[in-house]
Design a protein around this motif. Structure first.
Motif, PDB file in Angstrom:
ATOM      1  N   TYR B 314       0.882  -1.105   0.126  1.00 56.41           N
ATOM      2  CA  TYR B 314       0.050   0.304  -0.038  1.00 56.41           C
ATOM      3  C   TYR B 314       0.911   1.207   0.118  1.00 56.41           C
ATOM      4  N   PHE B 315       2.044   1.442   0.809  1.00 58.36           N
ATOM      5  CA  PHE B 315       2.832   2.411   1.022  1.00 58.36           C
ATOM      6  C   PHE B 315       3.572   2.392  -0.361  1.00 58.36           C
ATOM      7  N   LEU B 316       3.688   1.471  -0.734  1.00 59.03           N
ATOM      8  CA  LEU B 316       4.782   1.512  -2.079  1.00 59.03           C
ATOM      9  C   LEU B 316       3.724   1.924  -3.368  1.00 59.03           C
ATOM     10  N   THR B 317       2.427   1.471  -3.350  1.00 63.08           N
ATOM     11  CA  THR B 317       1.699   2.160  -4.483  1.00 63.08           C
ATOM     12  C   THR B 317       1.414   3.527  -4.337  1.00 63.08           C
ATOM     13  N   VAL B 318       0.995   4.130  -2.954  1.00 67.70           N
ATOM     14  CA  VAL B 318       1.035   5.747  -2.897  1.00 67.70           C
ATOM     15  C   VAL B 318       2.233   6.282  -3.329  1.00 67.70           C
ATOM     16  N   TYR B 319       3.479   5.722  -2.844  1.00 65.75           N
ATOM     17  CA  TYR B 319       4.713   6.133  -3.197  1.00 65.75           C
ATOM     18  C   TYR B 319       4.773   6.437  -4.792  1.00 65.75           C
ATOM     19  N   ASP B 320       4.472   5.352  -5.376  1.00 67.34           N
ATOM     20  CA  ASP B 320       4.815   5.452  -7.005  1.00 67.34           C
ATOM     21  C   ASP B 320       3.777   6.634  -7.473  1.00 67.34           C
ATOM     22  N   ILE B 321       2.604   6.970  -7.034  1.00 65.63           N
ATOM     23  CA  ILE B 321       1.787   7.987  -7.615  1.00 65.63           C
ATOM     24  C   ILE B 321       2.511   9.181  -7.297  1.00 65.63           C
ATOM     25  N   GLU B 382      -5.720  21.768 -10.848  1.00 69.61           N
ATOM     26  CA  GLU B 382      -5.738  21.768 -12.401  1.00 69.61           C
ATOM     27  C   GLU B 382      -5.055  20.712 -12.981  1.00 69.61           C
ATOM     28  N   ARG B 383      -4.410  19.933 -12.253  1.00 69.21           N
ATOM     29  CA  ARG B 383      -3.478  18.938 -12.913  1.00 69.21           C
ATOM     30  C   ARG B 383      -3.737  17.444 -12.550  1.00 69.21           C
ATOM     31  N   ARG B 384      -4.727  17.356 -11.660  1.00 75.54           N
ATOM     32  CA  ARG B 384      -5.105  16.008 -11.001  1.00 75.54           C
ATOM     33  C   ARG B 384      -5.288  15.011 -12.061  1.00 75.54           C
ATOM     34  N   GLU B 385      -5.858  15.610 -13.128  1.00 70.57           N
ATOM     35  CA  GLU B 385      -6.215  14.483 -14.228  1.00 70.57           C
ATOM     36  C   GLU B 385      -5.093  13.891 -14.957  1.00 70.57           C
ATOM     37  N   GLU B 386      -3.790  14.501 -14.776  1.00 70.94           N
ATOM     38  CA  GLU B 386      -2.721  14.006 -15.333  1.00 70.94           C
ATOM     39  C   GLU B 386      -2.310  12.624 -14.206  1.00 70.94           C
ATOM     40  N   VAL B 387      -2.503  12.650 -13.180  1.00 69.53           N
ATOM     41  CA  VAL B 387      -2.246  11.527 -12.226  1.00 69.53           C
ATOM     42  C   VAL B 387      -3.232  10.463 -12.486  1.00 69.53           C
ATOM     43  N   ILE B 388      -4.617  10.892 -12.644  1.00 63.94           N
ATOM     44  CA  ILE B 388      -5.594   9.927 -12.832  1.00 63.94           C
ATOM     45  C   ILE B 388      -5.007   9.208 -14.139  1.00 63.94           C
ATOM     46  N   GLN B 389      -5.021   9.919 -15.237  1.00 66.54           N
ATOM     47  CA  GLN B 389      -4.291   9.314 -16.577  1.00 66.54           C
ATOM     48  C   GLN B 389      -2.999   8.471 -16.305  1.00 66.54           C
ATOM     49  N   TYR B 390      -2.130   8.867 -15.451  1.00 67.22           N
ATOM     50  CA  TYR B 390      -0.915   8.096 -15.062  1.00 67.22           C
ATOM     51  C   TYR B 390      -1.402   6.724 -14.561  1.00 67.22           C
ATOM     52  N   ILE B 391      -2.539   6.827 -13.649  1.00 68.36           N
ATOM     53  CA  ILE B 391      -2.987   5.389 -13.034  1.00 68.36           C
ATOM     54  C   ILE B 391      -3.301   4.485 -13.897  1.00 68.36           C
ATOM     55  N   TYR B 392      -4.156   5.184 -14.720  1.00 63.49           N
ATOM     56  CA  TYR B 392      -5.040   4.126 -15.646  1.00 63.49           C
ATOM     57  C   TYR B 392      -3.879   3.763 -16.626  1.00 63.49           C
ATOM     58  N   ALA B 393      -3.068   4.404 -16.967  1.00 61.14           N
ATOM     59  CA  ALA B 393      -1.907   3.879 -18.116  1.00 61.14           C
ATOM     60  C   ALA B 393      -1.070   2.794 -17.363  1.00 61.14           C
ATOM     61  N   LYS B 394      -0.888   2.949 -16.157  1.00 58.89           N
ATOM     62  CA  LYS B 394       0.081   2.066 -15.367  1.00 58.89           C
ATOM     63  C   LYS B 394      -0.524   1.031 -15.111  1.00 58.89           C
ATOM     64  N   TYR B 395      -1.823   0.824 -14.715  1.00 59.61           N
ATOM     65  CA  TYR B 395      -2.494  -0.319 -14.308  1.00 59.61           C
ATOM     66  C   TYR B 395      -3.268  -0.898 -15.159  1.00 59.61           C
ATOM     67  N   GLY B 396      -3.731  -0.081 -16.050  1.00 54.99           N
ATOM     68  CA  GLY B 396      -4.839  -0.397 -16.964  1.00 54.99           C
ATOM     69  C   GLY B 396      -6.218  -0.255 -16.659  1.00 54.99           C
ATOM     70  N   ARG B 397      -7.013  -0.012 -17.572  1.00 56.30           N
ATOM     71  CA  ARG B 397      -8.392   0.176 -17.076  1.00 56.30           C
ATOM     72  C   ARG B 397      -9.007  -0.981 -16.482  1.00 56.30           C
ATOM     73  N   GLU B 398      -8.401  -2.059 -16.539  1.00 60.54           N
ATOM     74  CA  GLU B 398      -8.914  -3.539 -16.063  1.00 60.54           C
ATOM     75  C   GLU B 398      -8.780  -3.540 -14.635  1.00 60.54           C
ATOM     76  N   ARG B 399      -7.413  -2.818 -14.264  1.00 58.80           N
ATOM     77  CA  ARG B 399      -7.482  -3.190 -12.666  1.00 58.80           C
ATOM     78  C   ARG B 399      -7.341  -1.821 -11.818  1.00 58.80           C
ATOM     79  N   ALA B 400      -7.855  -0.701 -12.590  1.00 56.51           N
ATOM     80  CA  ALA B 400      -7.759   0.465 -11.808  1.00 56.51           C
ATOM     81  C   ALA B 400      -8.936   1.101 -12.260  1.00 56.51           C
ATOM     82  N   ALA B 401      -9.823   1.551 -11.108  1.00 55.04           N
ATOM     83  CA  ALA B 401     -11.361   2.319 -11.471  1.00 55.04           C
ATOM     84  C   ALA B 401     -11.522   3.247 -10.310  1.00 55.04           C
TER      85      ALA B 401
END
Lengths: 564, 1028
Positions: B314-321, B382-401
């Motif tokens: 969990y800590f590592l996931t947050v760290y990554d973001i 104003e830049r949160r969307e970039e982070v969200i798109q990063y999460i989608y890109a990294k884990y794929g839409r299958e695994r992040a929602a």
């Protein structure tokens, strides 16, 4: 909601000479003689030419046109509010508004105040406020939804009323009326008297009117909107009067007014100082032309208002007549001219009234109704024929009058139902509406009812009957639930059945249940909810019955209908 | 008579089948348990939204078995109920629902045979006959697909043809060789709900109840019927078959195993070694001179705790973001129970130095409390969307929602829908909905209904209020959570169905935050925060202006000058403590250190205010009241807040140390606190809490007081873990306001809309702090506001084109980029070079930005109105036209135009121009108020800039006025507000006669009379910000 206002009563017909005028005729409320329709007046006035002007010349050219006309403008700023109270023709004691009232209009899903009466304004209610905010200020506030139809009706009523002052009345805008009064001045003891009379009349009818008089219709309108009650008879005074007007009085589009204001142009005078070419290039020729029209440099033709028409024609006989055949022929003649009248206007009507005048007694009346708007003389004559047989005429007839109801658009004919007469006889085909009309004509309006299915679980609500002459299009037939088993013959009221140890008895024998229960628990939303278990049961003779008992108490059994 | 029969209900819809089901899942579960059913299947239509709630209560309610399934309607009209036999079946059902939902618009689904290609393995299927009891359409396909997992459902619902139905289905069963089973098509837990069921049906069909016709059910049979009744209706074999099916099912949500994503861990590492490695690297970065013994010990302790709970991934996931955000230069800050740990500081998830406050990580994570760690990360909004798109890109839409938010009926929405269904007009509903302010959960005052022009005794109103009361709290639709991400190792749709959200390219899972917590799923909140944007922009502006570099961590800490400013309540624009309530509290609380700010952030909130914690704390802080503790344990909990519970964590700890709650119970108490108003009371917790304290020797009074405070906290209790992170942003923004006012104001203007104040107030405040401001200028302004050096080299603020209303960013950017080729000299050039359209030229002219080209506004507008696109054949043809004589705008006209175009003016304050008129009423300026004494009678006037009616202040309304010298705070008692409600509602320029109230540096005018002077303003449009 208050009653929508009616157009003013404008009886102008003359009773046939030397005849007793019968009492009121509600059928034709506002009958106006068939010949009262006037041609639209489209007399251009003023000079016809648009002078070409130099590039930098100011817009107003100091040319003066001879005065030919004088326009009286009535601006009704509070029409949306005042049309609510059905103020026109308020002789039948419609009480003044009791509660503070405001008219609201929906904008982007929010109801906003459009206009508020004095009492509401005193409490802080003002135009543009959200309805909820206004209610916060004044909980007792009466809110009325704006109705453009209501306003139009009120405006038309006023136009008709104003016809008594001028032969030329025009509806210039949704809240502006124009009268050409140059010709009326001598009839009404001069301008002052005329103005007073109109103002007083409007006040009595319950309308706040801002009047103004000017040589051109547009100038009169603008001056009226300024609220200054100007009276300008002379074109030389027109330019100075108009110069002072704020451009807000011109009713130009908001974007244009805003653009002009942004340039520091706030009055008509400011506008007139702008170079003509530059003005046209920026804002379009339309508004330049409007200024020219207002100043009388261009003609400004207007349409005349025509009050609504109804047919009314008399046939006077030289001597009293008792021969029914002759009378019928006279009626037919009237119907023929009625058809011509409607044909010319491409309309029909649903109701007619014949009056048979006698020398002594009151006139005998015969009313006819039709399920759809109709103009064909032969069709009406057919209906008349059926009723005329039964008509009792107490005295000989000296004159016949035919009056028609409101003109209506004609409708397309619906499908036909075929009736088989005796074998070998020619098949007659009637449309359903024809059948209904003939039935009504024979046995009376109340005796013929249409039945329609209603989507309702409660059996006694599942049918609805209504008069055939009412408007059919407002009823939609809900699709019936095919899978429901309902008896064809329903009793008007459920009948109590005797029971023997819980089992219902019909005609002396115990009923046998075939299926069920069908449980109906519904209708809680009105005062007639039910909670019953219905069963299909068979009697001794094999007849299938629909019986029920109420669920919530130890109920008796009731019979509600018979299957097929 | 005790019934010998057994039954399992296999077809039941909850109200998560929106506007069909008329009972909460909890109600269904409790009722089924009470009736002694062998099992209950929750089979919401193509949805799993309600099952976690059902699952959560099933054990407590004593339900023997909860079955998970779903009702599915194929496009062909066929209706099936699928029940998950085991985990594999559950997964295949989730996959099917996901397919069906993703194939259709939000809120609907589309199901064809194709979706069943895999045969829906490990699901048992009930085949629901149609109204004519026929099954033949497609029967071949259905039988082939489900073979020995298929039953024909017999649902006898008293429609009058039961015998026929049963006979016909028996016949079909024989013909198709399929077994029959009894089921109930349950829509509600008890018959009484049929009224509500009819109502929601009419809402669903968008019709009134008396027009709903056959859309309504004829009776209330679709409820959980008692075993006796069922026995009379159904043959015994059909009932027994339902139990046989239930027995064949062996699945519970408890079996779901959630795995953290593992790709963040590099090869050759375990999560534990990798976390340690990252933490140690962070230590070296944070403390280049070496770590103190104390901190090292703390970190070791935390790492051990994390390892114990297996929270490393969990800590590592947050760290990554967070590491991604940092690499993109996006400012972020973590908060929440696990965020304020030394480990998180080392990982860069938070910037709150553990050395700065006494942080005990157990305060936030506990071994006993069975709850997943919670870290929310705020990013620049104003830049949160970039982070969200990063999460989608990294884990794929299958695994992040995104997690869902269940939108439920509130009094107003319930009233609106029920009102419409009962045939009330829009206006009547509108009137009544105002009365809903007085809705107390059961009834509305009769007088309010009378006021709305309706009779309280009328049957329709009684029905309305009854139904509204029932409908409140019902789920209405799923929406997306603001930023709660679920990330999993396996595809998410094997865990929970995924459906489309309103926003394109967004998907949400069918569970909401609480459901995830209940099942122990990992969730990271990715949130947007405007202040982070403003702070980052401030840092950028400072760097761009003179090269100085700052970060959240390097802004000089604990600067007494900054605290002086805060104590003076001079905090407009600062994060969190800028509201009027905060501003008036600051001079009393006098924060002098970081932890004071932590308290400040948490204390001025509805929870502590309603729980009456503010005044005791103030008195104790000022030494006016002794600080005492009933016991050492309580002292341990409350010492840092002088004995007054202020934070949510303290309440929970109190429950543990003083009332003997287990940490798990304390956590349940926390959740109950959030919901007690809706559920009506804290139920068993109240007794347990008070008894527990009594048993431990606390007196009744203290126990009651604590309980009252818990109630007061309600939904609003603010956790210390969040407050601590916010306090850092409070400090940094205060520091910027204090030392870099030009950059800070500039950044705030560029980040609008945010915060409490309008651009106009921020600019005036900056001017009062000696920042010079330059107007919007076509040849000098960028799109954003910017810093320019004045003659002495000091920073001045140049307003940007973004302030011009009606100018798009795209057009603004074109103006700026084209300007690189040389300044504009005439309006025509803007049209030709920057490709502006006439409307854009118009708004620029109105804003005064064209001053250097055309002179005053009037002439600019004339000029731009005449500008035309060059003709292609004669590009250089010159047009000569007469120049009109236009009047110069007056100062008043300029001010009005300024406000209209940019919402602010750099000319004199409008009140300045009106002062002459106002003097007649002897109105006093804001700056003169401090000179006058407390209790002095004064008249003041100003523009109305905010109106606030806090829910906590019993009808008092706070209004803020602004005149040319500053702001005036008004207090309006309820009675005055009622008396002058017209003026209060309508006035843009308000005059007040009242009494001065001075308490230290806090100045209020208590209003006695109000006067509406708006007519003096003419066309000036002032926007008041109204807060409730």
């Amino acid at each position: 909601m208050r009653r929508a206002c009616k157009p003013p009563v404008m009886g102008r017909e003359a009773a046939p000479t030397s005849l007793a005028v019968q009492q009121d005729l509600p059928l034709v409320g506002a009958a106006v003689g068939a010949a009262t329709g006037r041609e639209a007046q489209q007399r251009p006035q003023g000079r016809q030419e648009i002078s070409t002007r130099g590039k930098s010349r100011p817009m107003a050219a100091p040319t003066v046109a001879p005065v030919e006309k004088l326009w009286f403008c009535v601006w009704l700023p509070h029409l949306p509010l005042e049309s609510v109270g059905a103020a026109i023709g308020r002789d039948t004691g419609s009480q003044p508004m009791a509660a503070p009232t405001a008219v609201v209009e929906e904008q982007h899903g929010i109801h906003r105040i459009l206009l508020a009466d004095a009492e509401a304004r005193a409490a802080g209610v003002m135009p543009g406020q959200a309805a909820n905010a206004a209610l916060a200020l004044l909980p007792a506030l009466e809110l009325e939804e704006r109705s453009l139809l209501r306003e139009q009706q009120a405006l038309e009523g006023l136009a008709t009323w104003l016809e008594r002052f001028s032969s030329f009345v025009s509806i210039a805008d949704h809240n502006v009326l124009l009268l050409e009064i140059a010709g009326s001045l001598c009839l009404f003891d001069g301008l002052q008297a005329l103005r007073q009379e109109i103002s007083r009349g409007l006040r009595e009818l319950g309308f706040t009117a801002m009047p103004a008089i000017a040589p051109t219709p547009l100038a009169a309108t603008w001056l009226a909107r300024s609220g200054r009650r100007a009276c300008i008879r002379d074109e030389t005074n027109l330019v100075p009067a108009l110069r002072k007007l704020s451009i807000a009085c011109l009713n130009w589009p908001a974007a244009l007014c805003e653009a002009l204001t942004g340039m520091g142009v706030t009055t008509v005078g400011d506008c007139l100082r702008l170079p003509r070419e530059g003005f046209t290039r920026r804002f379009g020729a339309e508004y330049l032309l409007a200024l020219d029209r207002a100043l009388g440099h261009l003609p400004d033709p207007r349409n005349s208002w025509r009050s609504p028409e109804r047919f009314c024609a008399d046939y006077e006989m030289t001597e009293e007549q008792v021969d029914r055949e002759v009378l019928l022929n006279i009626c037919n003649e009237l119907l023929q001219s009625h058809e011509q009248f409607l044909l010319a206007r491409q309309t029909g009507t649903q109701r007619l009234c014949f009056s048979f005048f006698h020398l002594k007694g009151p006139a005998t009346e015969l009313r006819l109704g039709c399920a759809q708007a109709e103009r064909s003389a032969s069709r009406w004559f057919e209906l008349l024929g059926i009723r005329f047989e039964q008509l009792v005429l107490p005295e000989p007839v000296i004159a016949v009058r035919l009056r028609s109801g409101m003109a209506q658009a004609l409708q397309a004919e619906s499908g036909t139902l075929s009736f088989h007469g005796k074998p070998g006889a020619q098949q007659q085909r009637f449309s359903i509406t024809q059948l209904a009309e003939r039935l009504i004509a024979r046995i009376g309006d109340q005796s013929v009812q249409a039945t329609s299915m209603v989507a309702e679980h409660r059996p006694h609500y599942a049918w609805r009957s209504q008069s055939l002459l009412s408007d059919w299009s407002s009823n939609t037939l809900d699709e019936p639930a095919q899978y429901l088993q309902r008896p064809l013959w329903m009793l008007p009221e459920p009948a109590l059945l005797p029971a023997d140890s819980g089992c219902p008895i019909h005609q002396g024998c115990r009923l046998r249940f075939i299926d069920g229960p069908e449980r109906l628990e519904t209708g809680w939303w009105d005062e007639d909810g039910i909670s019953r278990d219905y069963y299909t049961a068979a009697g001794q003779d094999g007849r299938r019955l629909w019986v029920f008992r109420n669920r919530n108490r130890t109920s008796s059994w009731y019979l509600h209908g018979y299957f097929g | 008579m005790a019934s010998s029969s057994r039954y399992a209900e296999l077809h039941a819809l909850s109200n998560f089948t929106f506007l069909r089901g008329a009972s909460h899942p909890e109600e269904l579960v409790e009722t089924a348990a009470k009736l002694g059913y062998e099992a209950l299947a929750i089979t919401d239509e193509c949805s799993m939204s309600g099952i976690v709630r059902a699952h959560a209560v099933a054990k407590e309610a004593g339900l023997k078995k909860l079955i998970i399934g779903s009702e599915l309607r194929l496009r062909s009209g066929r209706k099936l109920v699928a029940l998950a036999r085991n985990q594999n079946g559950y997964t295949s059902l989730c996959r099917l629902i996901t397919t069906a939902r993703r194939a259709a618009e939000k809120g609907s689904y589309e199901l064809t045979r194709l979706a069943f290609e895999d045969g829906l393995p490990d699901c048992l299927v009930l085949w629901i006959p149609d109204q004519d009891y026929t099954l033949d359409v497609e029967d071949h396909w259905i039988r082939e697909t489900f073979r020995d997992r298929l039953w024909i459902a017999v649902e006898l619902l008293a429609d009058g043809r039961q015998r026929e139905q049963l006979a016909r289905l028996r016949e079909e069963g024989r013909r198709l060789k399929l077994p029959l089973v009894a089921s109930g098509d349950v829509h509600m837990h008890c018959r009484a709900r049929r009224i509500l069921q009819d109502t929601v049906t009419a809402i669903r069909h968008g019709t009134t109840i008396d027009n709903a016709g056959f859309a309504l059910y004829p009776n209330g049979e679709r409820h959980l019927r008692s075993l006796d009744v069922l026995q009379r209706i159904y043959p015994a074999d059909l009932l027994e078959e339902s139990v046989r099916i239930a027995d064949a099912i062996d699945f519970s949500l408890d079996e779901l195993r959630y795995e953290y994503p593992n790709e963040i861990i590099p090869e050759g590492e375990t999560s534990a070694t990798y976390l340690r490695k990252l933490t140690e690297a962070g230590m070296r970065r944070r403390w280049p001179q070496g770590v103190s013994h104390k901190v090292a010990k703390l970190i070791e302790h935390e790492l051990a705790l994390i390892a114990d709970l297996k929270y490393e991934p969990y800590f590592l996931t947050v760290y990554d973001i967070v590491a991604f955000a940092r690499s993109q230069d996006i400012l972020c800050q973590g908060r929440g129970s696990a965020a304020n740990s030394a480990v998180c500081f080392c990982l860069g998830i938070t910037e709150v130095d553990p050395a700065r406050m006494e942080m005990l990580v157990e305060r936030f994570i506990s071994k006993e409390r069975d709850e997943p760690p919670d870290i929310d990360v705020d990013f620049e909004h104003e830049r949160r969307e970039e982070v969200i798109q990063y999460i989608y890109a990294k884990y794929g839409r299958e695994r992040a929602a995104l997690a869902a938010t269940v939108i439920t009926y509130r009094p107003r929405s319930a009233l609106r829908d029920v009102g419409k269904v009962l045939g009330l007009s829009d206006l009547q509903v509108g009137r009544l909905s105002r009365s809903m302010q007085w809705w107390d959960g059961h009834k509305v005052d009769d007088s309010r209904i009378l006021e709305a022009g309706l009779a309280p005794d009328s049957p329709i109103i009684k029905r309305l209020l009854y139904l509204v009361g029932e409908l409140i709290g019902f789920p209405r639709h799923l929406s997306q959570h603001v930023g709660g991400f679920v990330i999993s190792d396996a595809p998410l749709h094997e865990l929970v169905p995924v459906e489309n959200a309103t926003m394109p390219d967004r998907t949400v899972i069918q569970w909401e935050k609480n459901d995830l917590e209940d099942l122990g799923l990992l969730k990271v909140d990715v949130l947007g925060l405007g202040m982070l944007t403003a702070i980052r922009r401030s840092f950028d502006l400072i760097r761009g202006f003179d090269g100085r570099e700052y970060t959240l961590a390097t802004v000089p800490a604990e600067d007494p000058v900054v605290y002086d400013m805060i104590c003076a309540g001079d905090t407009m624009g600062v994060f969190q403590i800028e509201s009027r309530a905060q501003m008036t509290m600051l001079p009393r609380l006098r924060p002098r250190c970081y932890y004071d700010l932590v308290i400040e952030v948490a204390i001025i909130r509805p929870g502590p205010i309603q729980g009456d914690m503010v005044h005791p704390y103030l008195r104790r802080r000022n030494g006016e009241e002794a600080v005492d503790y009933p016991s050492e344990e309580v002292k341990g909990v409350l010492q840092r807040t002088l004995g007054v519970p202020i934070f949510q964590e303290q309440v929970m700890q109190l429950a543990v140390v003083a009332a003997g709650f287990t940490p798990g119970e304390a956590d349940r108490l926390r959740r109950a606190m959030a919901a007690w108003k809706r559920r009506g009371g804290l139920g068993p917790f109240e007794e347990k809490l008070i008894n527990g304290m009594r048993e431990r020797g606390y007196d009744e009074g203290f126990a009651r007081q604590i309980f009252q405070q818990i109630l007061g906290f309600g939904e609003y209790g603010f956790p210390e873990s969040h407050s601590a992170s916010f306090a850092l942003l409070v400090y940094v923004s205060s520091w910027l306001k204090c030392h870099e006012p030009a950059a800070f104001t500039c950044a705030l203007l560029n980040s609008q809309p945010m915060g409490f104040y309008s651009a106009s107030q921020l600019v005036q405040d900056a001017q009062r702090h000696d920042v010079s401001i330059r107007p919007v200028d076509i040849n000098h302004s960028d799109w954003d506001c910017s810093l320019e050096a004045d003659e002495s080299g000091a920073a001045t603020l140049r307003l940007g084109l973004r302030l011009v209303k009606g100018l798009s960013e795209e057009a603004g950017q074109r103006i700026v980029s084209e300007r690189a080729a040389g300044e504009y000299t005439q309006a025509q050039a803007l049209l030709e070079r920057a490709g502006l359209v006439k409307r854009e030229l118009g708004v620029l002219a109105s804003s005064g930005a064209l001053q250097p080209l055309s002179g005053d506004r009037h002439r600019a507008r004339w000029a731009v109105a005449g500008a035309e696109k060059p003709m292609p054949l004669f590009p250089n043809i010159a047009r000569y036209e007469a120049t009109p004589l236009l009047q110069k705008p007056t100062e008043g006209q300029n001010i009005v135009a300024d406000y209209r175009s940019t919402g602010l003016t750099l000319e004199r304050h409008p009140i300045c121009l009106l002062r002459r008129h106002l003097d007649r009423y002897r109105y006093v300026q804001a700056q003169q108020l401090p000179v006058l004494g407390d209790g002095h009678k004064v008249n003041v006037a100003g523009l109305v800039i905010t109106k606030q009616r806090p829910g906590t202040a019993s009808g008092v309304i706070f209004v803020t006025l602004e005149d040319e010298t500053g702001q005036i705070n008004l207090v309006l008692w309820k009675q005055i507000a009622e008396q002058y409600r017209a003026a209060l509602l309508n006035a843009r320029l308000l005059g007040v006669a009242g009494e001065l109230q001075i308490e230290g540096q806090v100045i209020h005018v208590v209003a006695r009379q109000l006067f509406d002077h708006s007519d003096l303003l003419g066309d000036l449009s002032v926007q008041s910000r109204d807060f409730r």
